[in-house]
Design a protein around this motif. Structure first.
Motif, mmCIF file in Angstrom:
data_model
loop_
_atom_site.group_PDB
_atom_site.id
_atom_site.type_symbol
_atom_site.label_atom_id
_atom_site.label_comp_id
_atom_site.label_asym_id
_atom_site.label_seq_id
_atom_site.Cartn_x
_atom_site.Cartn_y
_atom_site.Cartn_z
ATOM 1 N N ARG A 10 0.855 -1.198 0.000
ATOM 2 C CA ARG A 10 0.000 0.000 0.000
ATOM 3 C C ARG A 10 0.887 1.243 0.000
ATOM 4 O O ARG A 10 2.038 1.206 0.454
ATOM 5 C CB ARG A 10 -0.942 0.008 1.192
ATOM 6 N N ALA A 11 0.296 2.331 -0.478
ATOM 7 C CA ALA A 11 1.012 3.607 -0.489
ATOM 8 C C ALA A 11 0.925 4.247 0.896
ATOM 9 O O ALA A 11 -0.088 4.124 1.590
ATOM 10 C CB ALA A 11 0.416 4.536 -1.537
ATOM 11 N N LEU A 12 1.977 4.940 1.294
ATOM 12 C CA LEU A 12 2.021 5.625 2.577
ATOM 13 C C LEU A 12 1.491 7.049 2.420
ATOM 14 O O LEU A 12 1.892 7.782 1.491
ATOM 15 C CB LEU A 12 3.452 5.656 3.119
ATOM 16 N N ALA A 13 0.592 7.448 3.325
ATOM 17 C CA ALA A 13 -0.031 8.774 3.217
ATOM 18 C C ALA A 13 0.996 9.883 3.360
ATOM 19 O O ALA A 13 0.914 10.923 2.682
ATOM 20 C CB ALA A 13 -1.125 8.918 4.276
ATOM 21 N N ASN A 14 1.987 9.681 4.232
ATOM 22 C CA ASN A 14 2.993 10.729 4.449
ATOM 23 C C ASN A 14 4.036 10.790 3.336
ATOM 24 O O ASN A 14 4.877 11.687 3.321
ATOM 25 C CB ASN A 14 3.682 10.544 5.795
ATOM 26 N N LYS A 15 4.008 9.797 2.419
ATOM 27 C CA LYS A 15 4.905 9.812 1.263
ATOM 28 C C LYS A 15 4.108 9.692 -0.035
ATOM 29 O O LYS A 15 4.572 9.103 -1.005
ATOM 30 C CB LYS A 15 5.914 8.667 1.354
ATOM 31 N N ALA A 16 2.926 10.270 -0.030
ATOM 32 C CA ALA A 16 2.048 10.150 -1.200
ATOM 33 C C ALA A 16 2.665 10.807 -2.429
ATOM 34 O O ALA A 16 2.482 10.341 -3.558
ATOM 35 C CB ALA A 16 0.684 10.773 -0.886
ATOM 36 N N GLY A 17 3.401 11.912 -2.227
ATOM 37 C CA GLY A 17 4.036 12.583 -3.365
ATOM 38 C C GLY A 17 5.048 11.686 -4.046
ATOM 39 O O GLY A 17 5.089 11.586 -5.285
ATOM 40 N N GLY B 135 7.813 5.465 -1.513
ATOM 41 C CA GLY B 135 6.591 5.794 -0.796
ATOM 42 C C GLY B 135 5.626 4.632 -0.637
ATOM 43 O O GLY B 135 4.434 4.863 -0.368
ATOM 44 N N TYR B 136 6.095 3.393 -0.749
ATOM 45 C CA TYR B 136 5.221 2.218 -0.606
ATOM 46 C C TYR B 136 5.696 1.356 0.563
ATOM 47 O O TYR B 136 6.892 1.246 0.842
ATOM 48 C CB TYR B 136 5.215 1.385 -1.889
ATOM 49 N N GLU B 137 4.734 0.731 1.207
ATOM 50 C CA GLU B 137 5.000 -0.184 2.314
ATOM 51 C C GLU B 137 4.639 -1.599 1.878
ATOM 52 O O GLU B 137 3.544 -1.826 1.338
ATOM 53 C CB GLU B 137 4.161 0.199 3.546
ATOM 54 N N ILE B 138 5.539 -2.545 2.102
ATOM 55 C CA ILE B 138 5.269 -3.960 1.820
ATOM 56 C C ILE B 138 4.704 -4.576 3.100
ATOM 57 O O ILE B 138 5.421 -4.723 4.098
ATOM 58 C CB ILE B 138 6.543 -4.696 1.366
ATOM 59 N N VAL B 139 3.430 -4.920 3.072
ATOM 60 C CA VAL B 139 2.754 -5.428 4.269
ATOM 61 C C VAL B 139 3.047 -6.904 4.487
ATOM 62 O O VAL B 139 3.376 -7.332 5.590
ATOM 63 C CB VAL B 139 1.233 -5.186 4.161
ATOM 64 N N GLN B 140 2.950 -7.682 3.437
ATOM 65 C CA GLN B 140 3.137 -9.125 3.577
ATOM 66 C C GLN B 140 3.543 -9.707 2.236
ATOM 67 O O GLN B 140 3.053 -9.286 1.179
ATOM 68 C CB GLN B 140 1.841 -9.795 4.060
ATOM 69 N N THR B 141 4.436 -10.701 2.289
ATOM 70 C CA THR B 141 4.837 -11.436 1.091
ATOM 71 C C THR B 141 4.659 -12.925 1.351
ATOM 72 O O THR B 141 5.192 -13.442 2.344
ATOM 73 C CB THR B 141 6.298 -11.142 0.716
#
Length: 285
Positions: A77-84, A140-146
């Motif tokens: 998912r995209a991170l709100a604080n790194k949306a740019g 600006g993306y977070e890897i939640v689960q693989t």
């Protein structure tokens, strides 16, 4: 209408990228915001903050030269604080993720044999996740689960593996069956040995009882009939038993023909043979 009133609505779990005269200006969170278009403000695009999933199928080869298709499921998912950064730095997010997944899987799986690939799929998934986390956090993306959700060898390889497993189970079943038959035979032999032992013990006791009975009969008859020797009484008892035995043989419906020499002179010989046999058995016991 929103453009005429210079306002815009941002939906939940979404952020809006606002530009002014073509330059990044701000990230607008869910709600209603002012958008003065006459001052050069405009909507550059929307960015979803929801959790997304990408399934990546990668074909590679194991250390024992078996081609497999590894299916990895990436949740990000995209991170709100790194949306740019998430909006501007990547043209195609999924293609970037696929490239890193291919790189890690094709570097990890060739070091393992096929059986180890199945056993160490969690380690492979962790390696993919670590590499993606380091690479995608800069965008600006977070890897939640693989997750490694599937490992598919070639159809011929799967058939061979199933045949190997079936042969091993058949061999185990054959060993168990042979062991069971061995136990049955051992128990049967032990039972026969015990039966023969008890049968021999019974015969020995029977003969001993016969000898003891004859001795008591001889002693009792000699005491009650004066002038009779023990030998005379013994001969008479043995002859009586001899005729009783002949009677039982003749009365049995399953008896075969038995030829026994019989005459006035043979009675004494028969008595002598019976007496000698019994005395010999008594000494043996």
């Amino acid at each position: 209408m929103g453009n005429l009133l210079c306002c815009v609505q941002v939906d939940q779990s979404t952020v809006l990228i606002r530009e002014r005269f073509g330059k990044f200006d701000d990230v607008l969170e869910p709600g209603c915001h002012c958008m003065p278009w006459f001052l050069g403000s405009q909507v550059a695009g929307h960015l979803s903050l929801r959790l997304q999933q990408l399934d990546v199928r990668c074909e590679t080869k194991t250390k024992d030269n078996v081609f497999v298709n590894v299916v990895a499921s990436i949740q990000y998912r995209a991170l709100a604080n790194k949306a740019g950064d998430a909006f501007y730095k990547l043209t195609n997010t999924q293609s970037q993720i696929k490239a890193y997944v291919f790189d890690v899987i094709r570097a990890s799986v060739p070091k393992l044999i096929l059986d180890d690939v199945f056993e160490q799929k969690n380690e492979i998934a962790r390696a993919v996740e670590n590499e993606l986390e380091k690479a995608m956090s800069a965008y600006g993306y977070e890897i939640v689960q693989t997750l490694i959700v599937d490992i598919e060898p070639d159809e011929h390889v799967k058939r061979a593996m199933n045949e190997i497993n079936a042969a091993a189970r058949l061999r185990l079943a054959a060993n168990e069956k042979a062991e069971a038959e061995k136990i049955v035979q051992i128990k049967r032999a032990e039972g026969e040995a015990e039966a023969k032992y008890l049968s021999g013990l019974g015969i020995a006791r029977q003969r001993q009882a016969i000898v003891d009975g004859l001795r008591d009969s001889v002693i009792g008859f000699s005491e009650n009939v004066p002038g009779t020797s023990a030998k005379d009484v013994m001969d008479m008892v043995l002859i009586t038993q001899y005729f009783d035995t002949m009677k039982e043989i003749g009365a049995s419906s399953k008896s075969s023909a038995v030829f026994i020499p019989h005459g006035p002179g043979s009675v004494r010989d028969i008595a002598t043979q019976i007496r000698d046999g019994l005395l010999q058995a008594s000494h043996t016991n």
